[in-house]
Design a protein around this motif. Structure first.
Motif, mmCIF file in Angstrom:
data_model
loop_
_atom_site.group_PDB
_atom_site.id
_atom_site.type_symbol
_atom_site.label_atom_id
_atom_site.label_comp_id
_atom_site.label_asym_id
_atom_site.label_seq_id
_atom_site.Cartn_x
_atom_site.Cartn_y
_atom_site.Cartn_z
ATOM 1 N N ARG A 26 54.082 34.153 51.706
ATOM 2 C CA ARG A 26 54.655 33.797 53.015
ATOM 3 C C ARG A 26 55.995 33.090 52.854
ATOM 4 N N LEU A 27 56.073 32.149 51.927
ATOM 5 C CA LEU A 27 57.305 31.379 51.748
ATOM 6 C C LEU A 27 58.445 32.276 51.264
ATOM 7 N N GLU A 29 58.661 35.568 51.723
ATOM 8 C CA GLU A 29 59.013 36.515 52.784
ATOM 9 C C GLU A 29 59.814 35.827 53.887
ATOM 10 N N GLN A 30 59.527 34.544 54.143
ATOM 11 C CA GLN A 30 60.346 33.784 55.094
ATOM 12 C C GLN A 30 61.789 33.686 54.618
ATOM 13 N N ALA A 31 61.982 33.727 53.296
ATOM 14 C CA ALA A 31 63.328 33.659 52.716
ATOM 15 C C ALA A 31 63.981 35.033 52.598
ATOM 16 N N GLN A 302 58.431 23.205 53.242
ATOM 17 C CA GLN A 302 59.881 23.322 53.014
ATOM 18 C C GLN A 302 60.249 22.924 51.585
ATOM 19 N N GLN A 305 58.959 25.685 49.212
ATOM 20 C CA GLN A 305 59.797 26.874 49.288
ATOM 21 C C GLN A 305 61.105 26.675 48.518
#
Length: 324
Positions: A26-27, A29-31, A302, A305
């Motif tokens: 998830r982290l 893919e958020q990036a 945060q 990540q």
């Protein structure tokens, strides 16, 4: 980038390594990256390969490096890698570490626990936890939670054994949530529950039930004999829940050298003393609350990540230096 992340824990597993793989997916893919989580590697190409476990993922690491010598590779060092496999199976474990462009450690003392030749590759990524959705309500009695699967590495019944040393006047109960990995561990937990009025074993429960248990507990015990950086410590810190921990490297690397809530690993008598102190000394318990609250900022998604993306950058740079 297209990233492959291999973990030995299958889909649906509640093992920590599966949770780590899914959270990192998830982290990343958020990036802006795309991540495929696999349990078997079938020689697929990618832009970056991340292997959870140096020892368990060794064959995949070796095959990947041989087939894709120009592609960056990250190897994540788990507790069993660092404190077991590198000593029992040094050639295999260290080969994975040697082939990696970047190593990820999950606590701040990993650099002291691996061969010095690998420390220049090491990036620390502290596992994160979400802030609890519900504020803790009124607490009755003095419940102590133990959260983790029942297996040797966790020494999961140590707090229950410590509770046997407490005086009759104590209100402490030890509540253990975690799946028994073997029938033998299930038998041990049930036998302890029958013999010890201060102990209750819940078995495997879901995340909302874990949060409820934390909310009603006065403190959490993590009694492991080895840890790579337990996510449950992150969860406790984010919840403001005091932690009483065995003095192993993996706990000290998360909570700090001067944290006041340590007991010697495997010592239920010393643990009983700390439990009594937590129950009877509001000042001591308040100091533990203060410490975990101060640490909580290091365990945010945060922060995790940002550290993970640093590891990605280091892997890319390391591979580029070897293949200009």
């Amino acid at each position: 980038m297209n990233i492959i992340l291999i973990t030995p824990a299958p889909p649906g597993s509640r093992l920590g390594n599966r949770a780590t793989a899914e959270r990192w997916s998830r982290l990343l893919e958020q990036a802006g990256h795309h991540v495929d989580i696999v349990t078997e590697y079938n020689n697929e190409p990618c832009d970056l390969f991340i292997a959870l476990h140096a020892w368990r993922s060794h064959q995949a690491v070796v095959r990947f490096r041989a087939k894709y010598p120009d592609t960056p590779l990250i190897v994540v060092l788990t507790g069993t890698d660092i404190y077991d496999h590198q000593h029992r199976f040094p050639d295999i474990t260290h080969e994975s570490m040697s082939l990696a462009d970047c190593l990820i450690g999950l606590h701040h003392r990993v650099n002291q626990d691996i061969p010095e030749r690998f420390t220049t590759k090491l990036t620390t990524v502290l596992q994160s936890a979400d802030r609890p959705t519900a504020e803790p309500g009124p607490k009755e009695g003095f419940d102590i939670c133990v959260i983790g699967h029942l297996r040797y590495e966790k020494d999961p019944l140590r707090a229950a054994l410590a509770a046997r040393h407490l005086p009759e006047s104590s209100a402490i109960r030890v509540i253990n949530a975690g799946k028994a990995h073997t029938p033998e561990w299930e038998h041990k937990a049930l036998a302890e529950q029958d013999a010890n009025r201060r102990f209750q074993w819940l078995g495997e429960v879901d995340k909302p039930a874990i949060q409820q248990l934390m909310n009603r507990s006065r403190a959490m015990v993590i009694s492991s004999v080895m840890e790579g950086g337990a996510n449950v410590v992150s969860e406790a810190c984010r919840a403001g829940l005091p932690v009483i921990a065995s003095d192993i490297s993996g706990n000290i690397g998360l909570l700090g050298d001067d944290y006041p809530g340590y007991f010697p690993v495997g010592d239920d008598t010393e643990l009983a003393g700390l439990l009594q102190r937590a129950e009877n000394s509001p000042g001591f318990l308040g100091e533990l609350v203060k410490r975990v609250t101060e640490l909580a900022g290091g365990f945010t998604p945060q922060a995790e990540q940002a550290s993970l993306l640093t590891a990605v950058e280091r892997a890319i740079a390391g591979r580029a230096r070897l293949n200009p």
